[in-house]
Design a protein around this motif. Structure first.
Motif, PDB file in Angstrom:
ATOM      1  N   SER A 181       0.823  -1.206   0.000  1.00 38.60           N
ATOM      2  CA  SER A 181       0.000   0.000   0.000  1.00 38.60           C
ATOM      3  C   SER A 181       0.856   1.256   0.000  1.00 38.60           C
ATOM      4  O   SER A 181       0.601   2.206  -0.746  1.00 38.60           O
ATOM      5  N   PHE A 182       1.900   1.258   0.823  1.00 39.91           N
ATOM      6  CA  PHE A 182       2.786   2.422   0.885  1.00 39.91           C
ATOM      7  C   PHE A 182       3.516   2.605  -0.442  1.00 39.91           C
ATOM      8  O   PHE A 182       3.676   3.733  -0.923  1.00 39.91           O
ATOM      9  N   VAL A 183       3.957   1.503  -1.033  1.00 46.90           N
ATOM     10  CA  VAL A 183       4.652   1.582  -2.323  1.00 46.90           C
ATOM     11  C   VAL A 183       3.748   2.213  -3.376  1.00 46.90           C
ATOM     12  O   VAL A 183       4.157   3.113  -4.120  1.00 46.90           O
ATOM     13  N   PHE A 184       2.499   1.758  -3.452  1.00 47.14           N
ATOM     14  CA  PHE A 184       1.573   2.306  -4.445  1.00 47.14           C
ATOM     15  C   PHE A 184       1.332   3.798  -4.203  1.00 47.14           C
ATOM     16  O   PHE A 184       1.271   4.590  -5.150  1.00 47.14           O
ATOM     17  N   ASP A 185       1.194   4.183  -2.933  1.00 46.32           N
ATOM     18  CA  ASP A 185       0.985   5.602  -2.618  1.00 46.32           C
ATOM     19  C   ASP A 185       2.179   6.442  -3.066  1.00 46.32           C
ATOM     20  O   ASP A 185       2.016   7.551  -3.597  1.00 46.32           O
ATOM     21  N   GLU A 186       3.383   5.931  -2.859  1.00 47.60           N
ATOM     22  CA  GLU A 186       4.585   6.661  -3.269  1.00 47.60           C
ATOM     23  C   GLU A 186       4.675   6.777  -4.790  1.00 47.60           C
ATOM     24  O   GLU A 186       5.062   7.808  -5.331  1.00 47.60           O
ATOM     25  N   MET A 187       4.305   5.705  -5.484  1.00 46.48           N
ATOM     26  CA  MET A 187       4.390   5.714  -6.945  1.00 46.48           C
ATOM     27  C   MET A 187       3.373   6.678  -7.564  1.00 46.48           C
ATOM     28  O   MET A 187       3.591   7.207  -8.656  1.00 46.48           O
ATOM     29  N   LYS A 188       2.269   6.920  -6.873  1.00 48.56           N
ATOM     30  CA  LYS A 188       1.257   7.853  -7.383  1.00 48.56           C
ATOM     31  C   LYS A 188       1.798   9.279  -7.486  1.00 48.56           C
ATOM     32  O   LYS A 188       1.245  10.101  -8.223  1.00 48.56           O
TER      33      LYS A 188
ATOM     34  N   LYS B 119      -8.336   7.189  -4.569  1.00 43.15           N
ATOM     35  CA  LYS B 119      -7.434   6.108  -4.195  1.00 43.15           C
ATOM     36  C   LYS B 119      -7.982   4.750  -4.625  1.00 43.15           C
ATOM     37  O   LYS B 119      -9.181   4.492  -4.539  1.00 43.15           O
ATOM     38  N   SER B 120      -7.058   3.902  -5.058  1.00 40.31           N
ATOM     39  CA  SER B 120      -7.407   2.551  -5.481  1.00 40.31           C
ATOM     40  C   SER B 120      -6.698   1.553  -4.569  1.00 40.31           C
ATOM     41  O   SER B 120      -5.541   1.762  -4.189  1.00 40.31           O
ATOM     42  N   TYR B 121      -7.392   0.480  -4.220  1.00 37.64           N
ATOM     43  CA  TYR B 121      -6.834  -0.502  -3.296  1.00 37.64           C
ATOM     44  C   TYR B 121      -7.065  -1.918  -3.814  1.00 37.64           C
ATOM     45  O   TYR B 121      -8.003  -2.175  -4.572  1.00 37.64           O
ATOM     46  N   LEU B 122      -6.213  -2.835  -3.352  1.00 32.23           N
ATOM     47  CA  LEU B 122      -6.441  -4.261  -3.534  1.00 32.23           C
ATOM     48  C   LEU B 122      -7.069  -4.778  -2.247  1.00 32.23           C
ATOM     49  O   LEU B 122      -6.463  -4.702  -1.176  1.00 32.23           O
ATOM     50  N   ASP B 123      -8.279  -5.283  -2.350  1.00 32.01           N
ATOM     51  CA  ASP B 123      -9.048  -5.705  -1.184  1.00 32.01           C
ATOM     52  C   ASP B 123      -8.271  -6.705  -0.329  1.00 32.01           C
ATOM     53  O   ASP B 123      -7.777  -7.719  -0.819  1.00 32.01           O
ATOM     54  N   LYS B 124      -8.161  -6.388   0.963  1.00 31.69           N
ATOM     55  CA  LYS B 124      -7.534  -7.247   1.966  1.00 31.69           C
ATOM     56  C   LYS B 124      -6.031  -7.430   1.756  1.00 31.69           C
ATOM     57  O   LYS B 124      -5.410  -8.259   2.415  1.00 31.69           O
ATOM     58  N   VAL B 125      -5.458  -6.645   0.816  1.00 31.49           N
ATOM     59  CA  VAL B 125      -4.006  -6.667   0.614  1.00 31.49           C
ATOM     60  C   VAL B 125      -3.430  -5.296   0.932  1.00 31.49           C
ATOM     61  O   VAL B 125      -2.581  -5.157   1.814  1.00 31.49           O
ATOM     62  N   THR B 126      -3.893  -4.271   0.220  1.00 31.64           N
ATOM     63  CA  THR B 126      -3.394  -2.922   0.482  1.00 31.64           C
ATOM     64  C   THR B 126      -4.356  -2.119   1.353  1.00 31.64           C
ATOM     65  O   THR B 126      -4.069  -0.978   1.685  1.00 31.64           O
ATOM     66  N   ILE B 127      -5.486  -2.706   1.709  1.00 28.32           N
ATOM     67  CA  ILE B 127      -6.381  -2.101   2.694  1.00 28.32           C
ATOM     68  C   ILE B 127      -7.107  -3.231   3.413  1.00 28.32           C
ATOM     69  O   ILE B 127      -7.600  -4.167   2.785  1.00 28.32           O
TER      70      ILE B 127
ATOM     71  N   PRO C 150     -10.157  -4.807   5.953  1.00 29.43           N
ATOM     72  CA  PRO C 150     -11.567  -4.469   6.173  1.00 29.43           C
ATOM     73  C   PRO C 150     -11.746  -3.400   7.247  1.00 29.43           C
ATOM     74  O   PRO C 150     -12.575  -2.492   7.097  1.00 29.43           O
ATOM     75  N   ASP C 151     -10.981  -3.498   8.328  1.00 30.83           N
ATOM     76  CA  ASP C 151     -11.079  -2.512   9.400  1.00 30.83           C
ATOM     77  C   ASP C 151     -10.743  -1.113   8.883  1.00 30.83           C
ATOM     78  O   ASP C 151     -11.459  -0.141   9.160  1.00 30.83           O
ATOM     79  N   GLU C 152      -9.672  -1.003   8.105  1.00 30.44           N
ATOM     80  CA  GLU C 152      -9.277   0.292   7.539  1.00 30.44           C
ATOM     81  C   GLU C 152     -10.329   0.803   6.563  1.00 30.44           C
ATOM     82  O   GLU C 152     -10.617   2.005   6.515  1.00 30.44           O
ATOM     83  N   PHE C 153     -10.900  -0.107   5.783  1.00 30.17           N
ATOM     84  CA  PHE C 153     -11.899   0.281   4.788  1.00 30.17           C
ATOM     85  C   PHE C 153     -13.124   0.906   5.449  1.00 30.17           C
ATOM     86  O   PHE C 153     -13.579   1.988   5.058  1.00 30.17           O
ATOM     87  N   PHE C 154     -13.665   0.240   6.464  1.00 27.39           N
ATOM     88  CA  PHE C 154     -14.890   0.751   7.093  1.00 27.39           C
ATOM     89  C   PHE C 154     -14.629   2.017   7.906  1.00 27.39           C
ATOM     90  O   PHE C 154     -15.484   2.909   7.961  1.00 27.39           O
TER      91      PHE C 154
END
Length: 602
Positions: free
Chosen positions: A288-295, A354-362, A364-368
């Motif tokens: 998740s952090f890597v994707f945020d940095e690449m954005k 923001k785009s996420y991979l479910d249960k990998v880069t976010i 469920p707790d973070e999502f809700f």
């Protein structure tokens, strides 16, 4: 067989040659997987090379490019889009270098080919933050160096004479890799990426020089029965968990800066591409952090994060007759996923920008929790055919059979995507797609049942027969206390929410026999709502048989525990009871506070 002297390689020869090399790599896929121990023993180098290279076949078959320069430009661009893993990303940069050197070249003579090779070699080495000898880089370097030596000694010779010497030297370089890295020496294998490059170029040269064509791969191809002994480290020895990749599109992208950032967050870093499009590859614990940095460098796409520890476990434990894979719409406890080796393909979540991979880069707790503060309406998208194909290709190269269990086909195109992907697989293993006719906890229970069958040694056919019975006896129930998110997502009209709020109605969702998720009942008032929900579930369950129950909650753990107590009072013959976090399949429309229950009669 060709005997004439070859002075030039035009676009047709290059196209057919590279296609022949790709066929050779695909035919050697399982051989390459079996010797993959560096940089991580996840047994996927052959699969990644196939997935990286095979899309090029569409270019070679079209025969539309009339110059080698334009052909290489198309090949390099296709590789940036589709490259997978370390070796795939390095190959992408190798061909990008060849392409940049071949601009405006109609056909290669030996000198122009040498210049192109040298630039490809330089690009490939520059793509890595920490180049390691004894790998694909070494063999690319040797291929280029040997071509230069042969060219210098035989300037008046054609490609045939030069290639005959180059391939001998390159083969020796591949054999030498087992003495250059300790992990290869201990396993007594050559580097898989290096071997893959040699096979690719050998197929290329065989067609160019001798007109020898590889047989087009089929799912029925045979592989070597006698393979080197495989020695894999424990998964605990894998330093970083996720093989993470994405494509970055932008203007004047600074590859050096990207490498500097990635160096702080993992290893096996490859940055390949042009100033306008980059493929970034890293082994990391924080995708998740890597994707945020690449954005920060442009628009990212094609994000993926493969769990290398799970892959390592798969290749070390192949006692089961089939593998089980499901999409992340299925809600399953972490314990079951780990102990039963269930593979998960993540759904993609879009939340605002923001785009996420479910249960990998976010999680469920973070999502809700994000839903509580973010006014943007979340949306989900099914895994693509390409994502299914990538996972299927890997599993089918390690198992005789693969069982894919999808969220109900009545509400999602996921099943159709899996079916399309299954038709495209070129591996020994068979792919079976299965419609769970359920979602969330119910889908998860069906996947867990199938995984237990695999663990207990049952074959795929008897398991499918049992699943047809267990599917009829599996129901999903959902309690949605707030219709706000269902309205935002367009699932429920605003007028329905207005009426529900006025009369304090709470809908109960239930899965039907044909796979729909429908509103079956409204509970009036909010008092004792969990107890009444438990009574409704019990009333619609065959309580004279053993029951498996799973509860999923959207940051509502205390409610889940209370509901568990009520269900234990209402239903006597409970075989097992599990509580887990609710995922996005129903949660994206149910929102925080939603409770979903899977009930399975066994």
């Amino acid at each position: 067989m060709k005997t004439e002297k070859i002075q030039y390689i035009n676009s047709f020869l290059f196209s057919e040659g590279i296609k022949n090399g790709i066929f050779a790599v695909v035919n050697a896929q399982e051989k390459l997987n079996s010797i993959n121990v560096f940089p991580v023993a996840d047994g996927d180098t052959g699969t990644n090379l196939c997935l990286s290279l095979y899309p090029i076949i569409n270019i070679t078959n079209s025969q539309t490019e009339k110059t080698v320069g334009s052909l290489l430009e198309k090949i390099a661009d296709k590789l940036i889009d589709h490259s997978r893993g370390n070796s795939g990303s390095i190959l992408a940069q190798f061909f990008q270098g060849m392409s940049d050197s071949a601009v405006d070249i109609e056909q290669f003579d030996t000198y122009q080919f040498l210049r192109s090779l040298k630039m490809g070699n330089r690009y490939a080495r520059e793509a890595l933050s920490e180049p390691v000898d004894g790998t694909i880089l070494t063999v690319i370097d040797k291929f280029s160096e040997s071509f230069e030596d042969s060219y210098s000694n035989e300037k008046n010779k054609g490609f045939s004479e030069i290639f005959s010497r180059v391939m001998v030297t390159t083969k020796e370089a591949v054999a030498e890799t087992k003495n250059q890295l300790d992990v290869l020496r201990d396993s007594n294998v050559e580097d898989a990426g290096a071997k893959g490059f040699y096979i690719l170029m050998h197929g290329f040269v065989e067609f160019i020089v001798n007109g020898v064509s590889q047989k087009e791969p089929s799912s029925q191809k045979n592989f070597l029965d006698h393979q080197p002994e495989e020695i894999y480290p424990d998964s605990d020895e894998i330093e970083f968990q996720y093989c993470t990749e994405c494509i970055i599109s932008g203007n004047e992208i600074d590859r050096r800066k990207i490498k500097e950032i990635l160096l702080k967050h993992g290893n096996s870093i490859v940055v390949a591409g042009t100033k306008n499009k980059i493929k970034a590859h890293i082994h990391t614990d924080n995708p998740s952090f890597v994707f945020d940095e690449m954005k920060k460098f442009g628009t990212i796409s094609s994000e993926k994060a493969d769990d290398m520890k799970k892959q390592n476990k798969i290749i070390k434990n192949q006692t089961k007759s089939f593998a089980v894979i499901t999409d992340s719409a299925a809600d399953i406890t972490d314990k079951d996923i780990e102990e039963l080796d269930i593979n998960i393909i993540p759904i993609r979540i879009q939340l605002g920008q923001k785009s996420y991979l479910d249960k990998v880069t976010i999680t469920p707790d973070e999502f809700f929790k994000e839903l509580l503060v973010n006014t943007a309406q979340p949306t989900t998208s099914q895994p693509s055919v390409g994502e299914f194909r990538r996972h299927f290709q890997y599993l089918a190269s390690h198992y005789n059979n693969v069982l894919s269990i999808s969220v109900t086909g009545s509400i999602s195109g996921t099943l159709q995507a899996s079916e399309s992907a299954a038709k495209k697989i070129k591996a020994d293993g068979n792919i079976y797609t299965y419609n769970s006719l359920n979602a969330s906890l119910g889908q998860g229970q069906i996947a867990v049942y199938a995984a237990k069958c695999a663990k207990n040694g049952k074959d795929i056919h008897s398991t499918l027969e049992e699943l047809n019975t267990i599917r009829k006896n599996t129901k999903t129930f959902g309690l949605i206390p707030n219709l706000k998110y269902a309205v935002q997502g367009g699932r429920v009209p605003k007028t329905v929410k207005l009426i529900a709020d006025i009369f304090r109605l709470t809908p109960i969702l239930v899965s039907t026999d044909d796979g729909l998720i429908v509103t079956k009942k409204f509970l009036f008032g909010k008092n004792r709502i969990l107890k009444r929900f438990a009574k409704y579930i019990a009333k619609n369950t065959s309580c004279n048989k053993k029951i498996n129950i799973s509860i999923g909650h959207a940051i509502a753990y205390e409610d889940a525990k209370t509901l568990k107590e009520f269900l234990e009072t209402e239903i006597e013959k409970i075989n097992e009871f599990k509580i887990t976090e609710l995922g996005t399949a129903i949660g994206v429309h149910g929102g925080p506070g939603a409770i979903v229950v899977g009930v399975q009669t066994i």
